[in-house]
Design a protein around this motif. Structure first.
Motif, PDB file in Angstrom:
ATOM      1  N   TYR A   1       5.393 -10.231  -8.951  1.00 17.97           N
ATOM      2  CA  TYR A   1       4.064 -10.154  -8.349  1.00 17.97           C
ATOM      3  C   TYR A   1       3.152  -9.293  -9.215  1.00 17.97           C
ATOM      4  O   TYR A   1       3.605  -8.401  -9.927  1.00 17.97           O
TER       5      TYR A   1
ATOM      6  N   HIS B   1       1.317  -3.918  -1.910  1.00 14.53           N
ATOM      7  CA  HIS B   1       2.680  -4.402  -2.084  1.00 14.53           C
ATOM      8  C   HIS B   1       3.607  -3.504  -1.267  1.00 14.53           C
ATOM      9  O   HIS B   1       3.587  -2.277  -1.440  1.00 14.53           O
TER      10      HIS B   1
ATOM     11  N   PHE C   1      -2.057  -8.816   0.773  1.00 20.08           N
ATOM     12  CA  PHE C   1      -0.983  -8.934  -0.220  1.00 20.08           C
ATOM     13  C   PHE C   1      -1.095 -10.252  -0.972  1.00 20.08           C
ATOM     14  O   PHE C   1      -1.005 -10.296  -2.206  1.00 20.08           O
TER      15      PHE C   1
ATOM     16  N   ASN D   1      -1.864 -10.383  -4.915  1.00 20.50           N
ATOM     17  CA  ASN D   1      -0.600 -10.554  -5.631  1.00 20.50           C
ATOM     18  C   ASN D   1      -0.277 -11.996  -5.996  1.00 20.50           C
ATOM     19  O   ASN D   1       0.831 -12.292  -6.445  1.00 20.50           O
TER      20      ASN D   1
END
Length: 362
Positions: free
Chosen positions: A138, A195, A310, A314
């Protein structure tokens, strides 16, 4: 589309190759390193160019040596790691075969410099493997990987090195030069912050003075998400209450709804202050949680907002290595005779090609 960024794997490769060469200007490192590497290259060349030499090496050591190549820096690191292992466990046998092949044998200084080289380069090699991996790659893992590499290099340097202090300095300078701007990039910081494994834990260790500033940006992003969610919920409620739809002419309904105008409670819209307080509370809870390796609902506090943030930050990957492997596979499929493949057939062929290792041999 996300902003184009340089491939982190290629950048780490440049740090370990081009930037590391700056250490060769320091005599304390240059002389012993070149002496040891010249002997190692002579041994590698003998194995690659002569089958007789290769057989002698295998017979004496019980294995072949790992050979470096010019396209991948970490191949040199891997070759030296294997050579160090042999020097540690089978040094007399290695010296015997080198004498047989008329190659200068390794002395104690050569052994020391190669051990230190592998020790100093290990954090960069590990970072490179993680960045170009296909699992957990990620975007939010990039800055913590850089921070961990810098921390490990400084730790190795602080414990004292005989010959490779200059190499450690060159790597640290290279990382600062090539990755420095990313450590101030809002997208990168938020990708790590949202994250569940990293949050701001890594930044507290790397540079605690910047934690409050990143935390405020997180609160603003969560507040904006809460405001958008509230607006969407209000729109859904309006549609459910029948506004804009034809009213019922049923007398019973009119009688039942007659007092609604004076008895139904009025739902006041949430103020900016209440949204701000809720955002601050959510971010505090998020940052107070421990690192989570999993990506289940509990890892995100059961809050869809953190899941959405997220995904937003990501989605991108830090390295183009996985994409390059995809194009490499696609090149085998897109032959001139198949240039007119439909999207559906191309997807199926790519899927089959990428999963050939799962097919039974028979």
């Amino acid at each position: 589309m996300p902003v184009h960024m340089r491939c982190a794997a290629h950048t780490f490769n440049l740090v370990a190759s081009k930037d590391a060469d700056a250490a060769l200007q320091i005599i304390v490192f240059k002389t012993p390193y070149r002496s040891a590497l010249a002997k190692a290259r002579s041994l590698w060349n003998q194995q690659s160019r002569s089958t007789v030499a290769a057989d002698s090496i295998h017979a004496e050591l019980g294995r072949r040596l790992v050979l470096p190549n010019t396209t991948r820096w970490n191949s040199l690191y891997d070759a030296i790691v294997v050579l160090n292992s042999i020097l540690e466990t089978k040094r007399p046998s290695l010296h015997r075969v080198m004498t047989q092949l008329k190659i200068l044998t390794f002395n104690d200084q050569d052994v020391t410099v190669m051990k230190e080289y592998a020790k100093v380069m290990a954090p960069v090699a590990n970072a490179l493997d993680r960045i170009q991996g296909e699992a957990q790659a990620y975007f939010g893992s990039l800055l913590p990987t850089i921070a961990a590499t810098v921390y490990k290099l400084k730790n190795i340097k602080s414990k004292g090195l005989v010959n490779c202090t200059a190499l450690a300095n060159a790597l640290l300078n290279g990382i600062e030069k090539r990755f420095g701007p990313l450590l101030n990039d809002e997208q990168c910081l938020l990708a790590a912050a949202f994250h569940p494994k990293f949050r701001l834990i890594w930044l507290e260790t790397y540079d605690s003075s910047r934690v409050d500033a990143v935390k405020k940006v997180m609160e603003k992003k969560v507040e904006d998400a809460l405001r958008q969610e509230a607006a969407e919920n209000s729109k859904d409620r309006d549609s459910l209450t029948g506004r804009g739809c034809n009213a019922s002419n049923n007398d019973d309904d009119e009688e039942e709804d007659f007092f609604n105008s004076v008895t139904q409670s009025i739902e006041k819209p949430k103020s900016s202050n209440s949204l701000k307080c809720k955002a601050q509370s959510l971010v505090k809870m998020w940052l107070d949680m421990k690192s989570k390796d999993s990506f289940n609902d509990a890892a995100f506090l059961g809050e869809q907002i953190f899941i959405n943030l997220f995904i937003e930050y990501n989605t991108a990957i830090p390295s183009s290595a996985a994409v390059e492997r995809l194009f490499s596979t696609g090149k085998d499929i897109l032959t001139p005779k198949r240039a007119s493949l439909s999207d559906e057939n191309f997807n199926m062929l790519m899927f089959m090609k990428g999963n050939m290792h799962l097919m039974p041999d028979d």
